[in-house]
Design an enzyme around this catalytic site. Structure first.
Site, PDB file in Angstrom:
ATOM      1  N   ASP A  49     -65.822 -12.484 -29.058  1.00 51.78           N
ATOM      2  CA  ASP A  49     -66.854 -13.283 -28.442  1.00 51.78           C
ATOM      3  C   ASP A  49     -67.751 -12.295 -27.679  1.00 51.78           C
ATOM      4  OD1 ASP A  49     -68.117 -15.678 -27.305  1.00 51.78           O
ATOM      5  OD2 ASP A  49     -67.138 -15.052 -25.445  1.00 51.78           O
ATOM      6  N   LEU A  50     -68.980 -12.671 -27.380  1.00 48.67           N
ATOM      7  CA  LEU A  50     -69.893 -11.755 -26.685  1.00 48.67           C
ATOM      8  C   LEU A  50     -70.060 -12.116 -25.209  1.00 48.67           C
ATOM      9  CD1 LEU A  50     -72.617 -11.313 -29.464  1.00 48.67           C
ATOM     10  CD2 LEU A  50     -70.750  -9.757 -28.874  1.00 48.67           C
ATOM     11  N   ASP A  51     -70.756 -13.233 -24.940  1.00 50.57           N
ATOM     12  CA  ASP A  51     -71.058 -13.598 -23.558  1.00 50.57           C
ATOM     13  C   ASP A  51     -69.793 -13.789 -22.728  1.00 50.57           C
ATOM     14  OD1 ASP A  51     -73.691 -13.627 -24.352  1.00 50.57           O
ATOM     15  OD2 ASP A  51     -73.809 -15.813 -24.558  1.00 50.57           O
ATOM     16  N   ASP A  75     -63.232 -15.320 -23.884  1.00 49.60           N
ATOM     17  CA  ASP A  75     -62.938 -15.755 -22.516  1.00 49.60           C
ATOM     18  C   ASP A  75     -62.664 -17.241 -22.392  1.00 49.60           C
ATOM     19  OD1 ASP A  75     -65.755 -17.061 -21.157  1.00 49.60           O
ATOM     20  OD2 ASP A  75     -65.957 -15.948 -23.011  1.00 49.60           O
TER      21      ASP A  75
END
Length: 237
Positions: free
Chosen positions: A17-19, A188
């Protein structure tokens, strides 16, 4: 800290995942929303609609077009179009303000700097694993320093339904030519990342480093509190 909640089978792909996984996205989004608001506030009659006007238009846009929930970029653009049309903007003028307001948002949205420590970790991991990214967000990865890091980047709306739907995970597996069980997805959110990975038959790693309430009650395969705990996988046989 790294905690194994169940035995892990061999994997060859690390999916990120990025954000809020590889960088803190909260101040970025705050700045992007403010940039859009600054543009809109300069338009006649916008501020007169009150502080709840944007949210009201956003909710109405989704009610009218439920499929937008999987594409945050189009949801934002459609909300801008709805909100500005209500103020009497039409045709070329309407599209100009929609595009300018969104551009203000996305320019600020791209002001991300991933730390050298995280970049170094990804570089080390890439020597042992294939690295990809699967995100529900609309960040333009080619505009900041994650450009070129991942073999594959999949974004909700463009490449499939948003996590926890399985489509992007399945597309990643098909594109890479691996079974989904050979993908370890790192993120997250229990609701989107862990649940999505489990739905698709991938393995899951939860970055539990911020307070949040989640609906999903499933247990991640692995749990960490610091992204640097991924160094554990560098020493595995």
């Amino acid at each position: 800290m790294i905690r194994f909640n169940r035995a892990i089978s061999p994997f060859s792909v690390l999916s990120f995942d990025l954000d809020d996984t590889l960088y803190n996205n909260h101040p970025i989004i705050t700045a992007a929303v403010q940039a859009q608001t600054n543009y809109l506030n300069a338009l006649p009659n916008w501020q007169a609609q009150g502080k709840d006007y944007w949210q009201q238009c956003r909710e109405q846009t989704l009610l009218d077009n439920p499929e937008l929930v999987d594409n945050v970029t189009q949801w934002r653009k459609s909300t801008l179009r709805t909100a500005l049309a209500k103020l009497g903007y039409k045709n070329t003028e309407l599209e100009r303000h929609v595009n300018n307001a969104y551009q203000a948002f996305t320019d600020a949205r791209s002001q991300i700097v991933v730390t050298n420590k995280v970049l170094d970790l990804l570089s080390q991991l890439s020597k042992r694993y294939r690295l990809i990214a699967i995100t529900n967000g609309n960040v333009e990865i080619e505009r900041f320093n994650l450009k070129g890091v991942f073999e594959l980047v999949l974004q909700a709306g463009i490449h499939g339904k948003a996590k926890p739907h399985t489509t992007m995970f399945e597309q990643a597996a098909a594109t890479l030519g691996v079974p989904t069980r050979h993908i370890l997805h790192i993120g997250d959110s229990l609701d989107t990342d862990v649940q999505g990975a489990h739905n698709a038959g991938c393995q899951s790693l939860w970055l539990n480093d911020q307070p949040a309430k989640y609906a999903y009650k499933g247990l991640a395969d692995i749990e960490i509190t610091d992204i640097q705990a991924l160094k554990h996988f560098l020493s595995q046989p």
